[in-house]
Each structure stands twice: as structure tokens, then as C-alpha cells.
Design an enzyme around this catalytic site. Structure first.
Site, PDB file in Angstrom:
ATOM      1  N   GLU A  86       1.140  -1.067   0.138  1.00 43.36           N
ATOM      2  CA  GLU A  86      -0.295  -0.348   0.071  1.00 43.36           C
ATOM      3  C   GLU A  86       0.940   1.400  -0.004  1.00 43.36           C
ATOM      4  OE1 GLU A  86      -2.220  -1.459   2.904  1.00 43.36           O
ATOM      5  OE2 GLU A  86      -4.591  -1.132   1.845  1.00 43.36           O
ATOM      6  N   GLU A 133      -4.009  -9.465   3.927  1.00 39.08           N
ATOM      7  CA  GLU A 133      -4.174  -9.313   4.914  1.00 39.08           C
ATOM      8  C   GLU A 133      -5.043 -10.763   5.769  1.00 39.08           C
ATOM      9  OE1 GLU A 133      -3.463  -7.299   2.706  1.00 39.08           O
ATOM     10  OE2 GLU A 133      -2.996  -5.329   3.834  1.00 39.08           O
TER      11      GLU A 133
HETATM   12  C1  3H9 Z   1      -1.811  -4.890   7.101  1.00 39.25           C
HETATM   13  O1  3H9 Z   1      -0.665  -4.714   6.336  1.00 39.25           O
HETATM   14  C2  3H9 Z   1      -2.722  -4.382   6.728  1.00 39.25           C
HETATM   15  C3  3H9 Z   1      -2.657  -2.581   6.519  1.00 39.25           C
HETATM   16  O2  3H9 Z   1      -3.329  -2.921   5.131  1.00 39.25           O
HETATM   17  C4  3H9 Z   1      -3.870  -1.775   7.024  1.00 39.25           C
HETATM   18  C5  3H9 Z   1      -3.396  -0.958   8.595  1.00 39.25           C
HETATM   19  C6  3H9 Z   1      -3.805  -0.459   9.041  1.00 39.25           C
HETATM   20  N1  3H9 Z   1       4.409  -7.748  12.188  1.00 39.25           N
HETATM   21  O3  3H9 Z   1       8.525 -15.384   9.490  1.00 39.25           O
HETATM   22  P1  3H9 Z   1       9.742 -14.994   9.197  1.00 39.25           P
HETATM   23  C7  3H9 Z   1       7.952 -11.499  12.551  1.00 39.25           C
HETATM   24  S1  3H9 Z   1      -1.249  -6.503   8.221  1.00 39.25           S
HETATM   25  C8  3H9 Z   1       5.634  -7.630  12.629  1.00 39.25           C
HETATM   26  O4  3H9 Z   1       9.995 -16.240  10.426  1.00 39.25           O
HETATM   27  P2  3H9 Z   1       9.936 -15.216   6.461  1.00 39.25           P
HETATM   28  C9  3H9 Z   1       8.187 -12.358  12.503  1.00 39.25           C
HETATM   29  O5  3H9 Z   1       7.138 -12.596  13.275  1.00 39.25           O
HETATM   30  C10 3H9 Z   1       0.267  -7.149   7.637  1.00 39.25           C
HETATM   31  N2  3H9 Z   1       6.377  -8.399  13.275  1.00 39.25           N
HETATM   32  O6  3H9 Z   1      10.305 -14.677   7.775  1.00 39.25           O
HETATM   33  C11 3H9 Z   1       9.628 -13.101  12.847  1.00 39.25           C
HETATM   34  O7  3H9 Z   1       9.550 -12.524  13.923  1.00 39.25           O
HETATM   35  P3  3H9 Z   1      10.227 -13.257  14.461  1.00 39.25           P
HETATM   36  C12 3H9 Z   1       0.346  -7.729   6.154  1.00 39.25           C
HETATM   37  C13 3H9 Z   1       5.911  -9.509  11.740  1.00 39.25           C
HETATM   38  O8  3H9 Z   1      11.183 -14.753   5.235  1.00 39.25           O
HETATM   39  C14 3H9 Z   1      10.123 -12.215  11.894  1.00 39.25           C
HETATM   40  O9  3H9 Z   1       9.200 -10.975  11.659  1.00 39.25           O
HETATM   41  N3  3H9 Z   1       1.530  -8.706   5.927  1.00 39.25           N
HETATM   42  C15 3H9 Z   1       5.805  -9.422  10.540  1.00 39.25           C
HETATM   43  O10 3H9 Z   1       9.928 -16.747   6.287  1.00 39.25           O
HETATM   44  C16 3H9 Z   1      10.274 -13.152  10.258  1.00 39.25           C
HETATM   45  O11 3H9 Z   1       9.523 -13.190   9.909  1.00 39.25           O
HETATM   46  C17 3H9 Z   1       1.790  -9.373   6.591  1.00 39.25           C
HETATM   47  O12 3H9 Z   1       0.853 -10.455   6.794  1.00 39.25           O
HETATM   48  C18 3H9 Z   1       4.866  -8.432  10.629  1.00 39.25           C
HETATM   49  N4  3H9 Z   1       4.101  -7.679   9.765  1.00 39.25           N
HETATM   50  O13 3H9 Z   1       8.806 -14.861   6.090  1.00 39.25           O
HETATM   51  C19 3H9 Z   1       3.156 -10.902   5.972  1.00 39.25           C
HETATM   52  N5  3H9 Z   1       5.920 -10.128   9.142  1.00 39.25           N
HETATM   53  O14 3H9 Z   1      11.997 -13.538  14.486  1.00 39.25           O
HETATM   54  C20 3H9 Z   1       3.236 -11.509   7.290  1.00 39.25           C
HETATM   55  C21 3H9 Z   1       6.823 -11.012  10.001  1.00 39.25           C
HETATM   56  O15 3H9 Z   1      10.192 -13.176  16.609  1.00 39.25           O
HETATM   57  N6  3H9 Z   1       4.266 -11.452   7.159  1.00 39.25           N
HETATM   58  N7  3H9 Z   1       6.825 -10.649  10.729  1.00 39.25           N
HETATM   59  O16 3H9 Z   1      10.245 -15.293  14.921  1.00 39.25           O
HETATM   60  C22 3H9 Z   1       4.709 -12.971   6.838  1.00 39.25           C
HETATM   61  O17 3H9 Z   1       4.571 -13.048   5.346  1.00 39.25           O
HETATM   62  C23 3H9 Z   1       6.436 -13.261   6.925  1.00 39.25           C
HETATM   63  O18 3H9 Z   1       6.700 -13.311   7.572  1.00 39.25           O
HETATM   64  C24 3H9 Z   1       7.242 -12.573   5.069  1.00 39.25           C
HETATM   65  C25 3H9 Z   1       9.075 -13.528   5.973  1.00 39.25           C
HETATM   66  C26 3H9 Z   1       6.649 -13.198   3.834  1.00 39.25           C
HETATM   67  C27 3H9 Z   1       7.732 -12.030   5.265  1.00 39.25           C
END
Ligand code: 3H9
Length: 697
Positions: free
Chosen positions: A104, A124
């Protein structure tokens, strides 16, 4: 400026570089930094702004750890609007994953360039919300309703090439995000390009959004986020941009307040927490190059397939040359599926089936493997014979693993001279597809053997959960209890079909009786026979209709009839007319008068039984934390992800109410409804399962 966003000038270009490891989530400091950075660039006389992320990724989304807390300004939608409103040319350069709020921000920028390995998406809905920073308003303006709805309701990640073709990206170039972003911004300035705000583009034509909403709602089996996201896209088509943004915010906030959001975020963090065990900190796994698999039936062939696909070499041991060839056939057919789906090339397929796979009928062939997994018949005598032979031939340090679903790993380990090297690795069938692996730790299993179990799980792309030894470990032990509860409801008046429907309406992928048909009714039959032979408590209710069903040759899908009758080519069956007469005869023989059950009561009892056994499993230390149970049920038993897992669900509906229901039901059947001591303790202390998760984090 916040430290999370660095500011630098290169000629006419101001650079805003995000530095918020690990994934540059858009937390409060990052949002502040972006707003301040844009203002500073404007005050500074810059002509363009480049936004990119330091480290492994562009912004991977809003900071989900902030969800559920009061939102703090600046809000993300306002940040995107502020970026877009800048009179300067704003370029975003993407690498890693530009997801959710990250994409976004990119859509709020005027131009988007990415490296070829970048992926974008609006995931999301996978965490129970919907795009809330303009995603539903800007993306459809850029790519049209159909593509936007697909991207938003699936939450899928899209490769740079596809995103370029869709029009989400303007350019894809090799290099670092900083280099390619600077070059692109300079080129835009040199060519006199004008800023390009997506919000100023015309909205696409409206479609039949009610039909789309209903279709998406039905597909989500009760999940509401994708359907509400459709309403967001509808607002894009029907309202001016600012009004559309307001509508999106309302829908987003509705989801933010929902139990489904809590459930899905719990699932997100829990699946990452299961592999983080204090006992494994600093423990290096053993080397893994070659594995042995004993038994080439469906399970063994599935395990071998998963191992081959992960790059391990496999020795498949069978009793006879014919059985070994049959195992090869199963493995080739599994790999053929990967070939058909384009996950393997023909050359890779041939390499895996010839060079990486060895068939053997002699245990001596296992003398050099690093780990052996036996997947033979579920009989303690047979398992002991296998492990005695493995102990004799396997090299020192080799790990000896059993894929048993319920047998005692301590007893198996005791028949070897190396109990520290023995572990349970409980796969779920088909093992090359199902994501769950229970790593069953016996009393004497060494820590580096446990670490190797988890390392193998990672390598096979499984979600691994640590379990202790008991009958059925975490998953099958709990399954056995909630199945028993369903069987009791059948004796008392419910039908298998009503139970299956109530539970699929609750969100389960399948009801327990359809699952039983899939697994094979002979499996439950064998377990009942074994348990009866071991001695069943006289207070336990018993039933015979399920045994009679098997005696009559109804083994489920494999024989074409079970609780349901299956027609060739159709996955779902229709009720088997032979079933109800057997149930009615059983009720009559026990002098039971059937009563009506509402769907709500079915769900309430079934879930209470599941939660109660799960609480026993946690209380006894079989599962280390409630979240380990939740992940087991989510990944191995079709539990609806948007409910977070049984113990998260229990927290949300309230533990005191569940306990008091059980106490009521105990008046009819005090043996079955014995509350778990842990549940009573939590209720008495006013605590939740999630409190336990936090205490053990
Ligand atoms: C959103 O954006 C809403 C908006 O539209 C509107 C808002 C108003 N936040 O998965 P990993 C942490 S909703 C905080 O092991 P990978 C994760 O917990 C969001 N922390 O690595 C982990 O922590 P730890 C939309 C986050 O390389 C560390 O980062 N976005 C977030 O296998 C490493 O993650 C998503 O839904 C976060 N957003 O995969 C994306 N993301 O080391 C969600 C990750 O302490 N994330 N962490 O265990 C993912 O899909 C995967 O984490 C990603 C990396 C592909 C990014």
C-alpha cells in the site's frame, strides 16, 4: 526523523531508507519517519523521493504486533495519502516481500520498480483483516476489479514478473533496490515525468458485487475477511476516492475487532513459535544427507517423496523385491504429481527416481544413512524387530525414528543400545502433502536428536511440533477423545451426517465421519480392539455399530462405502443407507431413547471434549504450551484457521462457561466429562491458555 527511516540526499533525490529489522514492518516509528521524511524532502528542495528498505525486504506490512492495541497516529492510510499527495516524484524500489501495508505504501508512491526476485501481495485476509491503507481503493484502479479481487481475497504472493504484467509494477530490473531506484528516479526527472497518483485515476466499472460477496463468503467456509474485502472493492467502484477510503477503514476496523482476526494472528505467531524451544537453544542438529525409510506403503512412500523433494538421498527398504518395486511405483506417482504441476523438471524427476532413490530388501543397505524412519505395521512386536535390526546395522550417531501414531517410543527405544538416538517422527498421510510433523521426544532422546528432528521438518517444509510420549501423542490423543464425544452423541440421538454438517459449518475442512472414511474405518476398528484387549474402564460407554460396519466390509473410501457411499471420481459421498439401521439397533440394544441435538449443542460438546483433552495434554507436559496443541490441530486435523486452534477458541468463548457445561454434562456421564485439572486451575485463577503461552515464551 525517527531512526527507523534514514534520510539522505543524492543530487535532486531524497532517499528514505527503512531500517526496522527483521521485515521493516510499518510500526509507529516507521510511519512517523516516512511522514517526516517526505516533509523534509519537500522543505529541502529535492525533486524526487526514493523509498526502499534496508536488509532483506521492503516493508512486509503493518506491524501486526500493534494489532489489538489502540492505534497511534500517524495512521497508515494517512501515511500513504501523504506520500501520494507530495508534489515531488515518489519512487518505491521493492525487494524481498512488499506485502499488505508495504504494497500500500508502494501504491501510494507514484512509480514502482522492483528487483526480479521481489514478491508483492495483499495477504491481510490471511491474518483475518483486509487491506486497510488504501489497498482496496488503489489496486482496482490500477489492475481492474477481477485481478484486484483475486489478489485481495486470496492473499497470495505474486512474483515480480507477474506483478509487472498486471501493471502493479512499472519496471523490473536486476540490482540493489537503492541502485535501481536511484537510476529510475533520475531517469524520471530527466524525462520530465509527471507525478502519477493512483487515487486520481478513474475507478473501474462496478460488477455484481452481491453475487461476488456471496461466492467469496461461501468459499471461505465461514471466514469473513475476504468477503468484507469485496465490499471494500465495491466502495472503490461506487464511491469517490475519499469516501471509499472511509468505507475501507470502517470495514478494516470491523475485522480488527473480530475474533477471527485474533484467531488468525494467534495462528501466525504460534506457527513461528512451535520451533522455538528453550531446550534447543544453541543445540546443533546432526548432519543429514541420506535417510532410510522402512516400509513403502502410502505413508513410507509419502515420507520418501518428501525427503527426495528436499534434496536428501533415500534408501527405501521393503521385505521383498516386488514390494520394493511397488514402493517405487508409489514414489514415482507422487513425484509425477510434482512434475505435472511444474514443480519438477523431467530431468529432476529422473535424477530423483534413479540416482537419489535406492531400493533395498536387506537391512545392510542402511549402514551409512544418517537417519532412518520406519513406517511399518503398527504393532509393537514388529516395531521391536525392526529397531533391533536397525541398532545392529546403522552407523554410530545415526538417528532411529519411528513413524508410529500412538505406540510407546520409550519401549521401542529400550530395545536398542542407543535410546538417546531414538525419536518419534509422526508424519500425516499423505506425508508429501500434509504440513504437520509431530517430533515425539522420548525420555532418553538426546537434545541434538530433537534438534535434528526439527531440522528435518524444516527441510521438508513441514510445521513441526514437539510432543511427549503418550497414547496418540498430541493430535491423535485429542482426536480420540473428541471422536468418542461424537460417538456418544450418535448413541444419544444425533446422526453422523448432522454431526459432520454442524462441524463443517463451524469451519472444519471435513466432519469426523467423513475423515474416518478417508483414513479407513479399519484403523479405528483396530484401535478399539487393541484398547478392549488392554482393558477398558467399565464406566466408559461402548458401542458396536462402528464395528458392525467394518464387519460388513464398509472400510470407507477405499472400499467405496463407509459412513458414506462414494461414486467413482467424486470426493464427497452420500449417506450410506446401511449405517442408520446399525446405529438404531445399537441404541435399542442399550435401551437408549434418541433425543434431538441442535447444531450448536453438537459443536459445544465436541469442542468442549477437544479442549478438555487438550488441557490434559498440556497439563501433563505432552505438549509444552497451549499453542503447540493449536498448531497441531490447525495443521494436521483441519481445524479452521480463523478460529486460531482449540485452545485459542476456548479462551475466546470463555473457560468458565466451558467448565460449567462440562460439570453439567458430568451429571449424565461423569467418567467421560472429568474436567482437566489445568482447566479447573485456570478458571479458579481467572487465567487463560494464552496467559500460559506468554509465561512460557
Ligand atoms: C497490514 O499490512 C494491514 C494494512 O493493510 C492496513 C493497516 C492499517 N509485523 O515469517 P518470518 C516477524 S497487515 C510484525 O519468520 P520469513 C515474524 O513474526 C500485514 N512482525 O520470516 C518473525 O519474528 P520472530 C500484512 C512480523 O522470511 C520475523 O518477522 N503483512 C511481521 O519466513 C521473521 O518472519 C503480512 O501479513 C509483521 N507484519 O517470512 C506479512 N511479519 O523472528 C506477514 C513478520 O520474532 N509476514 N514478522 O519470530 C509474512 O508473511 C512473513 O513473515 C514474511 C517473511 C514473508 C514477511
Amino acid at each position: 526523523m525517527s531512526e527507523a527511516i534514514g534520510y539522505e540526499r543524492v543530487g535532486d533525490i531524497a532517499i528514505l531508507a527503512a531500517n526496522n529489522p527483521p521485515v521493516n514492518a510499518l510500526g509507529h516509528d516507521v510511519r512517523n519517519g516516512l511522514v517526516d521524511g517526505i516533509a523534509r524532502a519537500e522543505a529541502d528542495g529535492a525533486k524526487a523521493v526514493l523509498i526502499y528498505g534496508e536488509g532483506k525486504t521492503y516493508f512486509a506490512g503493518a506491524d501486526i504486533r500493534e494489532f489489538g492495541k489502540p492505534p497511534t497516529q500517524p495512521f497508515l492510510p494517512d501515511v500513504c495519502t501523504r506520500i501520494e499527495a507530495s508534489p515531488l516524484i515518489v519512487v518505491s524500489a521493492l525487494h524481498g516481500t512488499a506485502l499488505g501495508g508495504g504494497l500500500e505504501i508502494a501504491l501510494g508512491s507514484h512509480f514502482r520498480i522492483a528487483v526480479p526476485t521481489a514478491r508483492v501481495g495483499l495477504p491481510e485476509v490471511l491474518i483475518g483483516v483486509m487491506p486497510g491503507a488504501g489497498g482496496t481503493q488503489r489496486l482496482p484502479r490500477l489492475v481492474g476489479v477481477d485481478v484486484a479481487v483475486d489478489v485481495i481475497t486470496s492473499g497470495r504472493q505474486i512474483g515480480a514478473k507477474e506483478a509487472l504484467a498486471m501493471g502493479v509494477l512499472d519496471r523490473v530490473v536486476e540490482g540493489t533496490p537503492r541502485e535501481i531506484g536511484l537510476a529510475y528516479a533520475q531517469e524520471l526527472l530527466d524525462s520530465g515525468a509527471e507525478r502519477r497518483a493512483i487515487s486520481e485515476m478513474p475507478a473501474p466499472e462496478a460488477v455484481d458485487f452481491d453475487a461476488l460477496y456471496n461466492m467469496v463468503l461461501q468459499k471461505g467456509r465461514g471466514q469473513i475477511a475476504p468477503a468484507l474485502a469485496v465490499r471494500g472493492v465495491q466502495a472503490c467502484c461506487e464511491l469517490p476516492f475519499e469516501e471509499g477510503m472511509k468505507r475501507e477503514r470502517e470495514l478494516f476496523m470491523e475485522l480488527m475487532a473480530s475474533d477471527q482476526r485474533q484467531g488468525m494472528i494467534h495462528a501466525f505467531f504460534s506457527e513461528r513459535a512451535v520451533g522455538k524451544l528453550p531446550e534447543l537453544k544453541g543445540v546443533a542438529p546432526r548432519n543429514l544427507n541420506a535417510v532410510g525409510v522402512i516400509g513403502g506403503g502410502t505413508m513410507g512412500a509419502g515420507i520418501a517423496t518428501a525427503a527426495l523433494l528436499s534434496g536428501l538421498s533415500v534408501v527405501m527398504l521393503e521385505m521383498t523385491a516386488e514390494a520394493a518395486e511397488a514402493a517405487r511405483g508409489r514414489i514415482e506417482s507422487n513425484l509425477g504429481g510434482a512434475l505435472k504441476r511444474g514443480k519438477l523438471s523431467q530431468a529432476q524427476f529422473e535424477d530423483l527416481t534413479t540416482k537419489a532413490l535406492t531400493l533395498a530388501t536387506d537391512y545392510a543397505a542402511l549402514d551409512d544413512v544418517d537417519l532412518v524412519i520406519e513406517a511399518v505395521f503398527e504393532d509393537m512386536g514388529v516395531k521391536k524387530q525392526v529397531f533391533t535390526q536397525l541398532d545392529a546395522v546403522c552407523k554410530p550417531g545415526a538417528i532411529l525414528a519411528s513413524n508410529t501414531s500412538y505406540l510407546d517410543i520409550n519401549e521401542i527405544a529400550a530395545c536398542t543400545k542407543r535410546p538417546a538416538d531414538v525419536i518419534g517422527l509422526h508424519f500425516f498421510s499423505p506425508a508429501h502433502v500434509m504440513k504437520l510433523l509431530e517430533v515425539v521426544v522420548a525420555d532418553k532422546t538426546a537434545a541434538d536428536v530433537v534438534a535434528t528432528g526439527f531440522a528435518l521438518g524444516n527441510r521438508l517444509k513441514k510445521t513441526s511440533v514437539r510432543a511427549g510420549v503418550c497414547d496418540g501423542f498430541i493430535g491423535n490423543r485429542i482426536l480420540s477423545t473428541y471422536r468418542t464425544c461424537a460417538d456418544h452423541m450418535i448413541l444419544d440421538g444425533a446422526t453422523p451426517y448432522q454431526i459432520d454438517k454442524a462441524l463443517t459449518d463451524f469451519g472444519f475442512a471435513m466432519g469426523p465421519y467423513a475423515v474416518a472414511d478417508l483414513a479407513g474405518l479399519d484403523i479405528g476398528w483396530a484401535v478399539r480392539k487393541r484398547k478392549r484387549a488392554e482393558g477398558v474402564d467399565p464406566r466408559a460407554r461402548d458401542f458396536t455399530y462402528a464395528d458392525k460396519l467394518c464387519e460388513d466390509g464398509h472400510f470407507g473410501q477405499k472400499t467405496g462405502t463407509g459412513y458414506y457411499v462414494y461414486q467413482a471420481g467424486k470426493r464427497a459421498g452420500v449417506p450410506n443407507p446401511d449405517v442408520m439401521p446399525l446405529i438404531e439397533a445399537d441404541r435399542a440394544a442399550q435401551g437408549l431413547t434418541p433425543r434431538d441435538f441442535s447444531d450448536d449443542e453438537i459443536v459445544r460438546r465436541y469442542m468442549a471434549a477437544m479442549v478438555n483433552e487438550a488441557a490434559k495434554v498440556v497439563g501433563e507436559g505432552i505438549a509444552r504450551r497451549p499453542l503447540d496443541v493449536d498448531v497441531t490441530l490447525l495443521y494436521g486435523y483441519g481445524f479452521p484457521r480463523y478460529r486460531g486452534g482449540p485452545l485459542k477458541w476456548a479462551d475466546m468463548v470463555g473457560l468458565p462457561g466451558l467448565l460449567s457445561d462440562m460439570q453439567d454434562w458430568a451429571k449424565e456421564d461423569g467418567y467421560f466429562w472429568q474436567p482437566a485439572p489445568l482447566l479447573e486451575e485456570l478458571v479458579a485463577e481467572g487465567r487463560t491458555f494464552d496467559d500460559l503461552n506468554k509465561e512460557t515464551a
